[in-house]
Scaffold this active site. Structure first.
Site, short mmCIF file in Angstrom:
data_model
loop_
_atom_site.label_atom_id
_atom_site.label_comp_id
_atom_site.label_asym_id
_atom_site.label_seq_id
_atom_site.Cartn_x
_atom_site.Cartn_y
_atom_site.Cartn_z
N SER A 284 10.33 -41.21 -1.94
CA SER A 284 10.41 -41.94 -3.58
C SER A 284 11.31 -43.15 -3.69
O SER A 284 11.00 -44.25 -2.97
CB SER A 284 10.42 -40.78 -4.41
OG SER A 284 10.26 -41.30 -5.85
N ASP A 295 11.53 -55.57 3.71
CA ASP A 295 10.76 -56.67 3.43
C ASP A 295 11.24 -57.81 3.00
O ASP A 295 10.53 -58.79 3.53
CB ASP A 295 9.62 -56.25 2.69
CG ASP A 295 8.60 -55.46 3.22
OD1 ASP A 295 8.79 -54.62 4.25
OD2 ASP A 295 7.69 -54.83 2.33
N LYS A 309 6.61 -40.67 0.30
CA LYS A 309 6.26 -40.40 -1.24
C LYS A 309 6.14 -41.69 -2.09
O LYS A 309 6.97 -42.10 -2.44
CB LYS A 309 7.17 -39.44 -1.88
CG LYS A 309 6.73 -39.02 -3.28
CD LYS A 309 7.62 -38.08 -4.18
CE LYS A 309 7.08 -37.75 -5.39
NZ LYS A 309 6.89 -38.74 -6.03
#
Length: 519
Positions: A284, A295, A309
Site C-alpha cells: 500500500s 520511477d 496492494k
C-alpha cells in the site's frame, strides 16, 4: 384452523410488503428480504445483524480489500494509525500468565505515580489478571479507558514485600510509527517506518533533523514489513526527496477520473543519497513511496517484490460508528504501473494464499523464478530503465531469503514463543545487574554475549514442545542467529526499539547489501 389463519396472515404480510415495495428494483428486493426475515422467520433475529451480514456478503463478492467493520472493530483498526490512545502508558510483555512492565512511557501516567520497569501487575480494579489465563486483549481492555478516568492497579515488585497499590489517571498515550532511527555508519543514516499513520511524517522529519546533525549524507529507508496505512504521509515523505512538479502517484477508477499527486518543491532531502528496502510484506503506502522513488530514478530499491496492494478505499461512515471501506480506484506509479496484483472477485482465499504460493514457487530464493510478460514492461522517467508492472514493486537489486541463516528450527523456535518468554524472564531477573554493568547501549553492544545457560534453557523449553534440531548441523547453523535475536531483545527492553534493529541489522543481508550499494 389456527395454522391456516397463521399462513394466511403470513402470506398477507408478504403480499403487503411486495405491494409497498413494488417493481423489480434491486434495492427494494433487498429491503423486502430483510423485512420478510425479520417478520416471518421461525426464530427471533437481530435487524442489525441481518443488515451487517448483508453488507459483508455484498463486499465479499468484490475485491479483497473492500470491507465492513463494526463500531468496535473500526475503533481498533484506526487506533494504531491515529497517533494516540487513552491508557496508563506502559510497554509490557505477558509471561507465564503475568503482565510484566517492560518500561513506562516517559512522563506518562504510570511513570508519574511510580510504576517501574520490572513491576508485575497482578490485578486491575480488584480483578485478578495474573494466573487466570486472561488474553492480552482482555487485559488491554481493562487498562485502557477514557482520558481522565482512574484505574487501580496492584503491583508486585522484586525485592519489595507485599503488594503495592497505585491509582493511575488515564491519559493520551502517543503511538509512534517509526521503529528505528540511528546512524548505521558514519554519514549514513537508517530509518525504519513500521506503518503510515497521522504522525508518521512529523516523526520522520524529527528523525531526519537529528540524523542530519550527526552528519547524515546518505539514508537507508527501511520499509520492510510495512503494511501501509494512510496515503497522505507517504506522499509527504516522497515529496522530501523529489524536485518540484514530480509525479508521486496517481489514482483512477470507473467512477473517478485520474487524479495526480505531485511534489510541491519544498523537499529538503533532494541532496541525500537514498536506498529503499522492501520485501513481500511491504504494501500500500509503502509501495507508493517505493514506486515513486524508483520511477523517478531517485532511489535504489533493494530486497524482494512487494505485496501488491494498489486499491484505493473510500471509507463510508455509518451513524452507529461502523464503517464500510469500498474500493473506488487503483494506484498507479509515475511510469503508469498498476501497483495492485491480479485477483479473482469473490475468491479471498486464493488472494490470501498468494505469499504462500510465491514461497513454494521459489520467488523468495531466486529472481529467476519471477517472470514478467513484455506487455508489463515500463520505463523509468529519467534514465529509462526497464521496470515491470503486474503487481507490486520489483526491486532493482534482489536479495533472496537466506535459508542457511533462518533454518526450520529457528522458525519453529520463534513461532513457539519460547524465545520471547525466556527473554522476558531473563531481563526481569537481571535488569538492575545489566543496567549497572553497561554504561549505555554502545557499551552493551560491544561487550554483551548471551549466556550459554540462557541458550540451553530456550532449547530445553522448545524440546518440551517437541521442537528439536534435525541434526547437529542445523543446530550449529541456527545458534548464531538465535543468539543475535536474543541480544537484540535485551537491547530493546533495556533501551529503545532502535537498538533492537541496531543489533539485528549487522547480520541482515538486505541491510548489508544496501550499505554496499550506497557507497
Amino acid at each position: 384452523m389456527s395454522v391456516a389463519v397463521a399462513l394466511m396472515v403470513g402470506c398477507s404480510m408478504v403480499a403487503q410488503i411486495r405491494f409497498n415495495m413494488g417493481g423489480a428494483n434491486p434495492l427494494n428486493k433487498l429491503r423486502m428480504a430483510e423485512l420478510a426475515i425479520a417478520n416471518l422467520y421461525v426464530d427471533s433475529v437481530s435487524d442489525d445483524k441481518l443488515v451487517e451480514d448483508a453488507i459483508r456478503g455484498m463486499l465479499e463478492k468484490l475485491d479483497p480489500h473492500s470491507s465492513y467493520s463494526t463500531a468496535k472493530e473500526t475503533s481498533a483498526l484506526n487506533e494504531p494509525l491515529n497517533g494516540s490512545f487513552d491508557g496508563i502508558g506502559i510497554q509490557f510483555n505477558i509471561s507465564a500468565d503475568t503482565l510484566i512492565v517492560i518500561k513506562p512511557v516517559v512522563k506518562g501516567p504510570s511513570e508519574r505515580v511510580g510504576i517501574m520497569a520490572g513491576d508485575r501487575i497482578i490485578a486491575v480494579n480488584d480483578t485478578a489478571i495474573a494466573g487466570v489465563k486472561m488474553t492480552q486483549q482482555e487485559i488491554m481492555h481493562r487498562l485502557r479507558g477514557p482520558k481522565g478516568t482512574k484505574v487501580r492497579v496492584d503491583v508486585v515488585r522484586r525485592g519489595i514485600a507485599g503488594v503495592l497499590h497505585f491509582v493511575v489517571t488515564r491519559d493520551k498515550i502517543p503511538v509512534t510509527t517509526l521503529d528505528a532511527a540511528y546512524m548505521i555508519r558514519p554519514t549514513v543514516g537508517y530509518i525504519r517506518i513500521g506503518s503510515f499513520g497521522l504522525t508518521t511524517y512529523d516523526e520522520f522529519m524529527k528523525a531526519v533533523t537529528a540524523l542530519r546533525k550527526q552528519g547524515m549524507k546518505s539514508l537507508v529507508l527501511d520499509l520492510q514489513e510495512n503494511g501501509g496505512g494512510y496515503m497522505q504521509p507517504a506522499i509527504q515523505i516522497a515529496n522530501e526527496f523529489l524536485a518540484k512538479g514530480d509525479l508521486i502517484v496517481y489514482t483512477q477508477g470507473r467512477s473517478e477520473g485520474r487524479r495526480d499527486f505531485r511534489t510541491n518543491g519544498n523537499g529538503t532531502l533532494r541532496d541525500v543519497r537514498l536506498v529503499v528496502l522492501v520485501n513481500e510484506f511491504s504494501a500500500s503506502s509503502s509501495e507508493i513511496v517505493t514506486g515513486a522513488l524508483q520511477d523517478q530514478d531517485r532511489a535504489i530499491v533493494v530486497g524482494r517484490r512487494t505485496f501488491g496492494k494498489g486499491l484505493v478505499q473510500r471509507p463510508i461512515d455509518f451513524g452507529d460508528g461502523s464503517m464500510m471501506r469500498i474500493t473506488v480506484a487503483h494506484y498507479y506509479t509515475p511510469s503508469g504501473r498498476c501497483i495492485q496484483k491480479p485477483y479473482t472477485k469473490g475468491n479471498a482465499m486464493d488472494y490470501a494464499m498468494d505469499i504462500d504460493k510465491r514461497y513454494k514457487h521459489g520467488e523468495f530464493y531466486s529472481a529467476d523464478s519471477i517472470h514478467f510478460a513484455d506487455s508489463l514492461k515500463y520505463y523509468t522517467l529519467r534514465r529509462h530503465r526497464t521496470v515491470y508492472g503486474g503487481g507490486g514493486i520489483m526491486p532493482d537489486y534482489f536479495v533472496p531469503l537466506d535459508t542457511t541463516r533462518y533454518t526450520s528450527l529457528h522458525r519453529k523456535l520463534w513461532a513457539s514463543g519460547v524465545i520471547v518468554s525466556n527473554m522476558v524472564q531473563y531481563i526481569d531477573q537481571h535488569r538492575k545487574e545489566l543496567r549497572s554493568r553497561y554504561a549505555d547501549f554502545s557499551d552493551f553492544n560491544a561487550r554483551f554475549t548471551v549466556p550459554q545457560s540462557l541458550t540451553d534453557k530456550v532449547l530445553a523449553d522448545a524440546a518440551k514442545q517437541n521442537i528439536k534440531p534435525r541434526d547437529d548441523d542445523e543446530l550449529r547453523i541456527s545458534l548464531p542467529t538465535l543468539r543475535l535475536q536474543m541480544k537484540a531483545l535485551v537491547a530493546r527492553d533495556l533501551w529503545e526499539m532502535s537498538d533492537y534493529f541496531h543489533v539485528i541489522n549487522e547480520d541482515s543481508p538486505v541491510v548489508q547489501r544496501a550499505l554496499t550499494l550506497i557507497k
